[in-house]
Design an enzyme around this catalytic site. Sequence first.
Site, short mmCIF file in Angstrom:
data_model
loop_
_atom_site.label_atom_id
_atom_site.label_comp_id
_atom_site.label_asym_id
_atom_site.label_seq_id
_atom_site.Cartn_x
_atom_site.Cartn_y
_atom_site.Cartn_z
N HIS A 94 0.67 -1.09 -0.10
CA HIS A 94 -0.09 0.07 0.11
C HIS A 94 0.76 1.27 0.16
O HIS A 94 0.65 2.28 -0.89
CB HIS A 94 -0.94 0.10 1.20
N HIS A 141 3.18 11.19 0.29
CA HIS A 141 4.30 10.42 1.42
C HIS A 141 5.54 10.62 0.80
O HIS A 141 6.56 10.83 1.79
CB HIS A 141 3.89 8.87 1.48
N GLU A 192 0.91 8.15 -3.94
CA GLU A 192 1.88 7.75 -3.08
C GLU A 192 3.23 8.41 -2.77
O GLU A 192 3.56 8.91 -1.84
CB GLU A 192 2.28 6.22 -2.99
#
Length: 226
Positions: free
Chosen positions: A61, A119, A115
């Site tokens: 993930h 992040h 992502e």
Amino acid sequence: MRLNYSILIKHLILQYLSVFCLSKDFDFFYFVLKWPGAYCDSKHSCCYPKTGKPATDFTIHGLWPEYKDGSYPSNCDPNSVFEKSQLSDLMTNLQKDWPSLSCPSSNGFRFWSHEWEKHGTCSESQIDQHDYFEAALNLKKKVNLLQILRVARIEPDDGFYSLDNIVRAIIKGIGHTPRIECNKDSHGNSQLYQIYFCMDSSGSEIIECLVPPKGRCDSKVQFPKF
């Protein structure tokens, strides 16, 4: 004149916050693996990627920078966009180990872009974009989670298993305590969904979590088929 001064102050504050976010180092990563059977067996829709149904295995993930006080940075550098050209040598493994299961069916670029921009940009003080994705793929190889559970006779067979036994099996296989996250299927059953591991700030070594792992699961959870 007063209006222009106000705008200038707001601009300086935003600029300061942007620099602060980029300069404040994070403490560790959460490396998060997702069970596709639980993602698909829920109220949310599920679509296989354009490359076809993923293998029956946990998938990545994300790799998420975190602070030890329980907070986390996000969207740290709006100028650092996802560049698929930087990942050409990783593309086959990204499609296999980090697929998107959201609808509509996709090639994964939007997922990886999200992502990285949310992040990954907060880890640029440690690793660049290529190394960020490569680190996650290498961790996936190191953490052979499905095999660890199977050694403990915990199988994705729609059966219900003790949450304590799942945690003990992972500690035995990895050496560190995971965080277990569950979701609900359409019948309201608690099912094994995501496993969180804590990594050092280089993204290379599993460590004991600086923030105590917390899960949202029943004492017995279903391990759904995929």
